[in-house]
Design a protein around this motif. Sequence first.
Motif, PDB file in Angstrom:
ATOM      1  N   SER A 160       0.831  -1.199   0.000  1.00  0.00           N
ATOM      2  CA  SER A 160       0.000   0.000   0.000  1.00  0.00           C
ATOM      3  C   SER A 160       0.864   1.247   0.000  1.00  0.00           C
ATOM      4  O   SER A 160       0.491   2.282   0.530  1.00  0.00           O
ATOM      5  CB  SER A 160      -0.936   0.008   1.211  1.00  0.00           C
TER       6      SER A 160
ATOM      7  N   ALA B  52      -2.051  -1.572  -4.005  1.00  0.00           N
ATOM      8  CA  ALA B  52      -3.075  -0.537  -4.072  1.00  0.00           C
ATOM      9  C   ALA B  52      -2.879   0.320  -5.319  1.00  0.00           C
ATOM     10  O   ALA B  52      -1.754   0.716  -5.645  1.00  0.00           O
ATOM     11  CB  ALA B  52      -3.018   0.341  -2.829  1.00  0.00           C
ATOM     12  N   SER B  53      -3.957   0.628  -6.026  1.00  0.00           N
ATOM     13  CA  SER B  53      -3.859   1.438  -7.236  1.00  0.00           C
ATOM     14  C   SER B  53      -3.552   2.893  -6.920  1.00  0.00           C
ATOM     15  O   SER B  53      -3.030   3.624  -7.764  1.00  0.00           O
ATOM     16  CB  SER B  53      -5.158   1.352  -8.051  1.00  0.00           C
TER      17      SER B  53
ATOM     18  N   ASP C 210      -4.838   6.573  -4.355  1.00  0.00           N
ATOM     19  CA  ASP C 210      -6.017   7.290  -3.871  1.00  0.00           C
ATOM     20  C   ASP C 210      -6.160   8.684  -4.453  1.00  0.00           C
ATOM     21  O   ASP C 210      -6.815   9.557  -3.873  1.00  0.00           O
ATOM     22  CB  ASP C 210      -5.953   7.403  -2.339  1.00  0.00           C
TER      23      ASP C 210
ATOM     24  N   GLY D 123      -8.164  -1.567  -7.040  1.00  0.00           N
ATOM     25  CA  GLY D 123      -8.850  -0.290  -6.957  1.00  0.00           C
ATOM     26  C   GLY D 123      -9.833  -0.260  -5.799  1.00  0.00           C
ATOM     27  O   GLY D 123      -9.895  -1.200  -4.993  1.00  0.00           O
ATOM     28  N   GLY D 124     -10.626   0.830  -5.722  1.00  0.00           N
ATOM     29  CA  GLY D 124     -11.471   1.010  -4.555  1.00  0.00           C
ATOM     30  C   GLY D 124     -12.923   1.302  -4.872  1.00  0.00           C
ATOM     31  O   GLY D 124     -13.258   1.861  -5.923  1.00  0.00           O
TER      32      GLY D 124
ATOM     33  N   THR E 292     -10.412   6.226  -6.216  1.00  0.00           N
ATOM     34  CA  THR E 292      -9.664   5.109  -6.753  1.00  0.00           C
ATOM     35  C   THR E 292      -8.909   5.509  -8.017  1.00  0.00           C
ATOM     36  O   THR E 292      -9.416   6.258  -8.857  1.00  0.00           O
ATOM     37  CB  THR E 292     -10.605   3.930  -7.061  1.00  0.00           C
TER      38      THR E 292
ATOM     39  N   SER F 108     -11.046  -4.802  -7.395  1.00  0.00           N
ATOM     40  CA  SER F 108     -11.331  -3.755  -6.425  1.00  0.00           C
ATOM     41  C   SER F 108     -11.869  -4.339  -5.131  1.00  0.00           C
ATOM     42  O   SER F 108     -12.233  -5.517  -5.057  1.00  0.00           O
ATOM     43  CB  SER F 108     -12.358  -2.761  -6.991  1.00  0.00           C
TER      44      SER F 108
ATOM     45  N   SER G  56     -13.047   0.860  -0.297  1.00  0.00           N
ATOM     46  CA  SER G  56     -12.008   1.840   0.005  1.00  0.00           C
ATOM     47  C   SER G  56     -12.551   3.136   0.595  1.00  0.00           C
ATOM     48  O   SER G  56     -11.790   3.913   1.172  1.00  0.00           O
ATOM     49  CB  SER G  56     -11.223   2.181  -1.267  1.00  0.00           C
TER      50      SER G  56
ATOM     51  N   THR H 151      -7.463   2.804  -1.134  1.00  0.00           N
ATOM     52  CA  THR H 151      -7.107   1.544  -1.786  1.00  0.00           C
ATOM     53  C   THR H 151      -6.063   0.797  -0.965  1.00  0.00           C
ATOM     54  O   THR H 151      -5.849  -0.394  -1.167  1.00  0.00           O
ATOM     55  CB  THR H 151      -6.585   1.781  -3.214  1.00  0.00           C
TER      56      THR H 151
ATOM     57  N   ALA I  43      -7.982  -1.765   0.501  1.00  0.00           N
ATOM     58  CA  ALA I  43      -8.434  -2.776  -0.450  1.00  0.00           C
ATOM     59  C   ALA I  43      -7.360  -3.826  -0.737  1.00  0.00           C
ATOM     60  O   ALA I  43      -7.665  -5.010  -0.928  1.00  0.00           O
ATOM     61  CB  ALA I  43      -8.876  -2.102  -1.751  1.00  0.00           C
TER      62      ALA I  43
END
Length: 550
Positions: free
Chosen positions: A304, A338-339, A341, A377-378, A404, A437, A440, A460, A463
């Motif tokens: 993350s 995590a993608s 935020d 993603g979230g 996300t 996803s 998030s 994320t 997530a």
Amino acid sequence: MMHGIPRRNDCQIGPRRLPPPPQWRGLSALAAVALLIIAGVGAGCARQTPNVIVGPYASLLASSSDLGPSHADDAQLTVTLADPARAETLTQWAGDSGLWIRGRPDDGWAIVEGAAEDVARAFDVPIHDYRGRKGQVFYASTQQPSIPSPLRGVVSGVGRINGYTPHGMASPGLLPLDVRWGGLTPDGLLQAYNANPLAELGFTGKGSTIVIFAFDSVDQADLDLFADTSGLPRFTPEIIDGKPEEQHGETAMDLQVAHAIAPDARLVVVNARPTVQGDGALEKIGRMFEDVDRRFPGAVWSLSIGWGCEKLFTAADLAPVQAALAAAQKRGTSAFDASGDTAGLECKSGEDWSAPPGPDDIGLDAISSIPAMTTVGGTTLSTSPRGQWVGEYAWVDSPLSQGTSGGVSTLFDRPPWQDRLSAERDTEHRRLSPDVSAVSDPYTGVRLIYQQTEVLGGGTSQAAPIWAALTVLMNQYLVANGGRPLGNANAMLYRVAAGASRPGFRDIVRGGNAVDYAGPGYDLVSGLGTPNVYNLAQNFLELQQGISRR
């Protein structure tokens, strides 16, 4: 709010600024800049000096103080090898140039290192020292090195000359616990994603390891209070490479989320701070991955944290990370990242967040963009009073400029498992992100303990450990039924999405971020969607056993 003009004109980095075309004279400054965006001023600058680097990399150097020609005695860059059998040619060329080589020819990459003036001479580019806004001093070149003529056919790609890697954590988005039924409990989290059937079968992570890569620390008292108030066994994570001094809540959230789902799993925290101390961050990340793989083969990883926007690098720079990840996945490791935020603006500098976003700000986190990494993603999650899943949509919080992230890679081609997907923004058949996803939105997040206070988790960065812990349960189910751990999960995830006997995903068709919208099927904000875990586990087993019940 999610619109505006670029922070800067990339022509500032070139040898001279181009005068405006005659037809633009007399326009307001705002109108002129808008036309520059539409016309693609970056491309114009690149034509003026083809190897001058533009975009976020140029912005980083433009926001730093140029200290003149570099005095570094250990400047370096990464190269990829077209033919590892000819690595000796690279070594000979380096020696003749006053440089030295280290690396992994068998993995297809090597590091070229030496005094900055010698590296500059060998690659025919300037290398200067810079002082960044945070006081960091680093070397960098405004130009992208090309392959020297003696190395053509030996070297296939050249990385950037840059001694600094911007880094940070995906914001955990912790909120006081005063909203929405008190947040998701462990049972609520399992039920929302239909993982409770696995828990009821006795799959709780026993014998499995979840590795969390972190930049910050955690207070054991918070972990104890979370376990005690959640009806879970207490746990103490194993810390690798020392305990970071700072606490921001990220590691506390990751550990508690993973423990909520897989309460009997072994939890390990790897201090990733050393990777950003000095230069060579991506090589250090590769070594860190290799060390973790040796210590904990077959573990599931959760990341993350971020090591910078992918537009700061070339694909060659990421070769050490890719090779280490691929080796770990062959031994059963699955990795979830995590993608981000920033609502699709992962290339926007945190130091310039108040500035209006522009085209250069759109992009992906570098590590998460690696095709074999499962990027998460979230969403905003809705559940019934009993905790059953009701619906989800793409997470975005416009007032806070959060949401996300996702998008189209600038570095990597489309991997085979994404080959049949389509994305309007992808004109060059590139890697698409995210892959999947999970919840998030901090207003619909997981109940956690931070600084001895009940809070709701989010981002994320929540997530990613959700998916990591759910994968531990699915791996247990697979092994218990004659299957095997997922390893690189992406190929299997996309196979299930293409058609399986049970619906493995909840499709996210509403919402969006600053750049893209959700829609039916795969999209650039939610990927394939969120998991129906029990269905996914059964689908994976059927695929591994070659069973088709469609």
